[in-house]
Design a protein around this motif. Structure first.
Motif, short mmCIF file in Angstrom:
data_model
loop_
_atom_site.label_atom_id
_atom_site.label_comp_id
_atom_site.label_asym_id
_atom_site.label_seq_id
_atom_site.Cartn_x
_atom_site.Cartn_y
_atom_site.Cartn_z
N ARG A 96 0.83 -1.21 0.00
CA ARG A 96 0.00 0.00 0.00
C ARG A 96 0.86 1.26 0.00
NH1 ARG A 96 -2.13 3.27 4.20
NH2 ARG A 96 -4.18 4.17 3.77
N LEU A 97 1.91 1.27 0.82
CA LEU A 97 2.82 2.42 0.86
C LEU A 97 3.41 2.67 -0.52
CD1 LEU A 97 5.55 3.19 3.49
CD2 LEU A 97 6.16 3.06 1.09
N LYS A 98 3.94 1.62 -1.14
CA LYS A 98 4.60 1.78 -2.44
C LYS A 98 3.62 2.24 -3.51
CE LYS A 98 6.11 -1.84 -4.78
NZ LYS A 98 6.96 -2.96 -5.26
N LYS A 99 2.47 1.60 -3.55
CA LYS A 99 1.49 1.97 -4.57
C LYS A 99 0.98 3.39 -4.37
CE LYS A 99 -2.77 0.40 -6.83
NZ LYS A 99 -3.33 1.76 -6.96
N SER A 100 0.73 3.77 -3.11
CA SER A 100 0.26 5.13 -2.83
C SER A 100 1.26 6.16 -3.32
CB SER A 100 0.01 5.31 -1.33
OG SER A 100 -1.03 4.46 -0.88
N PHE A 101 2.54 5.89 -3.06
CA PHE A 101 3.57 6.85 -3.46
C PHE A 101 3.69 6.94 -4.98
CE2 PHE A 101 8.03 7.90 -4.45
CZ PHE A 101 8.05 9.19 -3.94
N LEU A 102 3.77 5.80 -5.65
CA LEU A 102 3.94 5.81 -7.11
C LEU A 102 2.71 6.39 -7.80
CD1 LEU A 102 5.72 2.37 -7.64
CD2 LEU A 102 6.75 4.65 -7.51
N ASP A 103 1.52 6.10 -7.27
CA ASP A 103 0.31 6.71 -7.83
C ASP A 103 0.32 8.21 -7.64
OD1 ASP A 103 -0.58 4.25 -8.62
OD2 ASP A 103 -2.10 4.05 -7.04
N ARG A 104 0.82 8.65 -6.48
CA ARG A 104 0.85 10.09 -6.20
C ARG A 104 1.83 10.80 -7.13
NH1 ARG A 104 -0.98 13.86 -3.19
NH2 ARG A 104 0.30 15.58 -2.41
N LEU A 105 2.94 10.18 -7.44
CA LEU A 105 3.88 10.79 -8.38
C LEU A 105 3.20 11.06 -9.73
CD1 LEU A 105 7.27 8.89 -7.87
CD2 LEU A 105 6.50 11.02 -6.82
N LYS A 106 2.38 10.13 -10.19
CA LYS A 106 1.68 10.32 -11.45
C LYS A 106 0.69 11.48 -11.36
CE LYS A 106 2.03 5.43 -12.70
NZ LYS A 106 1.26 4.18 -12.93
N SER A 107 -0.04 11.56 -10.23
CA SER A 107 -1.00 12.65 -10.05
C SER A 107 -0.29 13.99 -9.99
CB SER A 107 -1.81 12.42 -8.77
OG SER A 107 -2.56 11.24 -8.84
N LEU A 108 0.80 14.06 -9.21
CA LEU A 108 1.54 15.31 -9.08
C LEU A 108 2.16 15.73 -10.41
CD1 LEU A 108 3.35 14.93 -5.64
CD2 LEU A 108 1.34 16.30 -6.17
N ASP A 109 2.58 14.77 -11.21
CA ASP A 109 3.17 15.10 -12.49
C ASP A 109 2.17 15.86 -13.36
OD1 ASP A 109 5.41 14.97 -14.26
OD2 ASP A 109 4.32 13.48 -15.43
N SER A 110 0.95 15.41 -13.34
CA SER A 110 -0.09 16.10 -14.11
C SER A 110 -0.40 17.48 -13.53
CB SER A 110 -1.35 15.25 -14.14
OG SER A 110 -2.41 15.93 -14.80
N ILE A 111 -0.52 17.54 -12.19
CA ILE A 111 -0.88 18.81 -11.53
C ILE A 111 0.22 19.85 -11.71
CG2 ILE A 111 -1.30 19.90 -9.30
CD1 ILE A 111 -2.61 17.25 -8.42
N ILE A 112 1.45 19.48 -11.40
CA ILE A 112 2.54 20.45 -11.41
C ILE A 112 2.85 20.93 -12.83
CG2 ILE A 112 5.01 20.76 -10.92
CD1 ILE A 112 4.61 18.92 -8.49
N ASN A 113 2.81 20.02 -13.78
CA ASN A 113 3.11 20.44 -15.16
C ASN A 113 2.00 21.26 -15.79
OD1 ASN A 113 5.79 19.54 -15.94
ND2 ASN A 113 5.04 17.47 -15.52
N SER A 114 0.85 21.33 -15.13
CA SER A 114 -0.23 22.18 -15.65
C SER A 114 -0.33 23.51 -14.90
CB SER A 114 -1.57 21.44 -15.54
OG SER A 114 -1.90 21.19 -14.18
N LEU A 115 0.60 23.76 -13.98
CA LEU A 115 0.57 25.03 -13.22
C LEU A 115 0.79 26.22 -14.15
CD1 LEU A 115 2.62 24.02 -10.05
CD2 LEU A 115 0.16 24.43 -10.18
#
Length: 557
Positions: free
Chosen positions: A538-557
């Protein structure tokens, strides 16, 4: 080399021997020695739970026991076999095993040629095996030397082969493997076993010995002694306590650079035990000046096993830690007053020397210089410097703010905490920064990442915390943030390898830790009912999933 037991320091291993055939041994025992035994055959034999247990100084509790076994496993050409095998310590420091009823992974010896004992907190592999064979005529040997049950001492640092010999039959061979968790063992004793109950008062003249997994001594305080006290804020209120350690001599511990100050982090609310370690590993991928090193260990305090701990470097100004100028109380003029300062933004606001900033009300606690090396003139300097930088941002100037605050470490520190979903920034708590002589305020080192981190969330968490709400209003900052994210996201994603290595490193220790601390009183991380592997997954999946979400959010700033 074998020898007789010189002191009866006992620990328990209960063996559950089940029978599928109809044979039993009736054994008369006293003070750990077999007085007599014989075969009895029945048409039906129920499965008996055979607990050959320790009580006081007597190895077996009671004088007569029945041990069931499967006679069909004895072939005409193999002769006698072992029907019971357990271990006892000698006078070698294994006292910590007393009262901990961890069962070896041995059930029915009649079908085994390799016997594995998993013994937590084992510091010395010189052990006395207790055994019973299925025939009185059989004898047990280590190589060519006969051994005596409960009396012969054998060094089990490496697997040893025992032979059951009976005249007229082929030898029966058993490989006996003894393992601990595979982690170093930290054994601390306080004077007269004085309890460690204070975060402010050291228990002095304590001693510490660190054993490597193979039983060799890695560190021993000896007559130099060491000191221990409690640590933490909310973590000190939990059942499993964290501790600060202060050695009397600068020493390298488990391969980490020399220093006197160390921490034992309990990771009590962390089902995975690894949130802090993973966060530190990620921090080492950033531009922050220094990140604590750490090692997972087993902790024994005054003879009581306390489970898995993370022994790590305390945050201190030092050439081997936060490498900035060390100030004295006399550094009050010119360049001397400019640094170094080690500060912590923390809403507990409990330091002796502290101030609230004028523009963003940051609770700044002076961690170093130490209280007796600090004065009001130095406080006035760092407060004025800090407020001057905040004023620039308050007036809308990111470039002006950057003249006082190092933007590289600030952005990296922010992205680390955003990536692991660390809510501590919103207080703020445990947020460190430092300033050297002639330099700007740098963020870091990273610290305290076991609360709510690495959990399933996809949105930004800290974009309105501290100064970041103001910084986000400026395209200049958002472009710097975006550029840096696109550099860090690749290294961050590589953390899976570290997580998997740590998973296996801590696997056996986690089992022992869960026995000592079977329940967790705080469910903030949402994983307290999960198995070890499920929690790590769960820890690993949560982190890797979050990286994908942040990649979309930050690159759209």
């Amino acid at each position: 080399m074998m020898k007789r037991v010189s002191a009866y320091i006992l620990f328990t291993f209960a063996l559950l021997l089940s029978a599928t055939a109809n044979d039993s041994i009736f054994v008369q025992l006293k003070n750990g020695k077999v007085l007599a035994y014989e075969y009895l055959t029945y048409d039906t034999v129920s499965v008996d739970e055979i607990y050959i247990s320790l009580k006081d100084t007597t190895f077996f509790s009671g004088e007569v026991k029945r041990i069931t076994f499967d006679r069909s496993k004895i072939k005409n050409d193999t002769g006698a076999l072992l029907v019971a095998l357990k271990m006892r310590g000698s006078d070698n420091g294994n006292e910590a095993l007393l009262g901990n009823n961890f069962t070896a992974d041995v059930e029915d010896l009649t079908d085994k040629d390799t016997i594995v004992f998993n013994i937590p907190y084992l510091m010395n592999y010189k052990l006395a095996p207790y055994f019973l064979a299925s025939s009185q005529k059989a004898k047990v040997y280590l190589d060519d030397e006969e051994i005596v049950s409960g009396e012969s001492i054998i060094d089990f640092t490496t697997p040893r082969t025992l032979y059951v010999k009976q005249e007229g039959f082929a030898d029966r061979k058993y490989t006996v493997v003894v393992k601990n968790s595979g982690l170093p063992i930290v054994n601390i004793e306080t004077p007269n076993q004085k309890p460690v109950i204070s975060k402010s008062t050291w228990v002095e003249r304590s001693s510490m010995t660190i054993y490597q997994p193979d039983g060799t001594i890695s560190y021993q305080s000896g007559t130099d002694y060491m000191n221990i006290r409690g640590r933490g804020n909310s973590t000190w209120s939990y059942n499993k306590k964290p501790y600060n350690i202060k050695l009397n001599t600068r020493t390298s511990i488990l391969g980490m650079p020399k220093h006197k100050r160390w921490c034992l982090l309990a990771n009590y609310i962390d089902r995975t035990l690894m949130r802090n370690a993973v966060a530190f590993e990620l921090a080492k991928m950033t531009s922050m000046d220094w990140t604590p090193n750490g090692r997972f260990v087993e902790l024994i305090l005054n003879g009581k096993p306390l489970g898995n701990y993370y022994l790590c470097e305390a945050i201190r100004i030092d050439k081997n830690r936060v490498n900035i100028n060390e100030m004295s109380v006399n550094d009050i003029q010119g360049e001397a007053i400019e640094g170094g300062y080690l500060l912590e933004l923390d809403s507990y606001y409990d330091a002796t020397w502290k101030f609230k900033t004028s523009y963003y009300s940051m609770p700044v606690n002076v961690k170093q210089p130490d209280d007796d090396e600090f004065n009001s003139q130095q406080l006035a300097y760092i407060k004025s410097y800090y407020n001057a930088g905040e004023k620039q941002l308050y007036n809308g100037s990111v470039s002006g703010f950057a003249e006082y605050f190092d933007m590289n470490t600030l952005i990296d520190w922010y992205l680390l905490n955003e990536a692991i979903y660390n809510p501590e920034l919103n207080h703020p708590k445990s947020s460190y920064m430092h300033k050297d002589k002639g330099g700007k305020l740098h963020m870091g080192p990273a610290w305290d990442h076991d609360w709510g981190t690495f959990t399933p969330h996809s949105s930004l968490k800290n974009n309105n915390s501290m100064w970041f709400g103001a910084l986000y209003q400026h395209r200049e900052f958002r472009e710097m943030l975006k550029a840096r994210w696109n550099i860090l996201k690749g290294p961050f994603a590589s953390i899976s390898t570290f997580i998997e290595e740590t998973r296996e490193q801590n696997r056996a220790s986690w089992e022992y830790n869960a026995t000592v601390w079977p329940t967790i009183s705080n469910s903030v991380n949402g994983d307290i009912t999960l198995s070890y592997d499920a929690a790590v997954d769960r820890l690993k999946k949560s982190f890797l999933d979050r990286l994908k979400s942040l990649d979309s959010i930050i690159n759209s700033l």
